[in-house]
Design an enzyme around this catalytic site. Structure first.
Site, PDB file in Angstrom:
ATOM      1  N   PHE A 150      -5.658  43.207   7.613  1.00  0.00           N
ATOM      2  CA  PHE A 150      -6.480  43.541   8.771  1.00  0.00           C
ATOM      3  C   PHE A 150      -5.637  43.548  10.029  1.00  0.00           C
ATOM      4  CE2 PHE A 150      -6.631  38.938   8.583  1.00  0.00           C
ATOM      5  CZ  PHE A 150      -6.574  38.526   9.912  1.00  0.00           C
ATOM      6  N   CYS A 151      -6.159  44.225  11.058  1.00  0.00           N
ATOM      7  CA  CYS A 151      -5.507  44.303  12.360  1.00  0.00           C
ATOM      8  C   CYS A 151      -6.602  44.581  13.388  1.00  0.00           C
ATOM      9  CB  CYS A 151      -4.430  45.382  12.373  1.00  0.00           C
ATOM     10  SG  CYS A 151      -5.057  47.040  11.982  1.00  0.00           S
ATOM     11  N   THR A 152      -6.235  45.004  14.582  1.00  0.00           N
ATOM     12  CA  THR A 152      -7.231  45.184  15.636  1.00  0.00           C
ATOM     13  C   THR A 152      -8.219  46.304  15.318  1.00  0.00           C
ATOM     14  OG1 THR A 152      -5.570  44.484  17.247  1.00  0.00           O
ATOM     15  CG2 THR A 152      -7.561  45.530  18.114  1.00  0.00           C
TER      16      THR A 152
END
Length: 296
Positions: free
Chosen positions: A185-187
């Site tokens: 996951f990331c922004t």
């Protein structure tokens, strides 16, 4: 009723063959300028990545214009809102990659890694395993200073300084993640999509990306299984799980996010220092700071 304008902040990306970026750059800049939008757009042979802010009508006009190009007709955006314009200018840049990994052979448009919708991920985290009974491991693909602002419970954080470090780091930890379902996951989804594809290519057999990233998860699931806020690359600095701007600020010198309590410290001087700054960095610095989409 307040007459203060509400700015719509949009974030979007798409991996797609985009071989006329040089010709299109001027069109993007002219269109955004005419609509009084501000932010950053990256154009690359592998696709588009953008963070923009403007009034509702102008944002809608831009998206109608962009989606008229068949390559971007299905572009999905994530929205949040602010009372102030979070960007200072409008930039359209040409890049080799829309998110730098230094692995140009990765072409997500030829086959995306499996994605898990936010609500499905929440259910997995609620029950402690995926639908096949495998342990779920959350893998944060963001830079260390972003992770420090907030992340999922019990997440793996490799303390990378830039995304191009990810391939080497994940290779050294491959055995430790065997027999687990890994969710990157990331922004907003772009870094974790590239990361998941790379992990598949080096032999991970159960890896997913969080569809839409943290911002989409906040939109659909709030802050369940998440601690803290989400760092964003604009003057808002961080958003809470309700997608509202927080009182945190980013130090212009060391890039660390400074909490409201830390802002009361005598070591916090706007544009010059904060409690996190190493002594050698506490000196006269330019107050100008440029917020753009992360290139690493």
């Amino acid at each position: 009723m307040s007459s203060t304008p509400i700015y719509v902040n949009i974030a979007a990306y798409k991996f797609i063959t985009f071989d006329d970026t040089a010709d299109k750059r001027a069109e993007f800049l002219t269109t955004c300028t005419q609509l009084q939008l501000k932010g950053t757009i990256l154009l690359s042979p592998e696709g588009i990545n953008l963070f923009l802010a403007g009034l509702r009508e102008q944002i809608d006009q831009f998206l109608t214009w962009l989606r008229a190009d068949a390559r971007f007709s299905d572009l999905e955006v994530k929205e949040s809102y602010s009372k102030n314009q979070p960007f200072t200018r409008m930039l359209v840049k040409l890049k080799a990659e829309i998110i730098t990994m230094k692995h140009p052979l990765i072409k997500p448009e030829l086959g995306r890694a499996p994605s898990v919708p936010p609500k499905t991920l929440k259910r997995w985290l609620d029950q402690g395993h995926d639908d096949n009974g495998r342990e779920v491991v959350m893998l944060d693909t963001r830079n260390g200073f972003e992770v420090d602002v907030g992340t999922f419970d019990n997440t793996i954080d490799y303390r990378i300084d830039k995304f191009s470090e990810f391939p080497e780091v994940i290779a050294t930890h491959k055995d430790a993640l065997a027999d687990k379902t890994v969710v990157t996951f990331c922004t907003g989804g772009i870094r974790c999509e590239k990361a998941a594809i790379h992990m598949q290519e080096i032999g991970f057999d159960s890896v997913y990306q969080l569809d839409g990233g943290i911002l989409k998860y906040f939109e659909e699931c709030g802050g369940a299984h998440y601690k803290g806020d989400c760092f964003v690359f604009d003057y808002r600095t961080a958003l809470n799980p309700q997608l509202q701007e927080t009182a945190a600020v980013q130090c212009f010198v060391c890039r660390t996010v400074v909490t409201p309590r830390e802002q009361l410290s005598p070591e916090y001087v706007v544009g010059q220092s904060c409690p996190h700054c190493p002594p050698k960095k506490i000196s006269q610095k330019s107050l100008a700071v440029k917020y753009t989409i992360p290139a690493e």
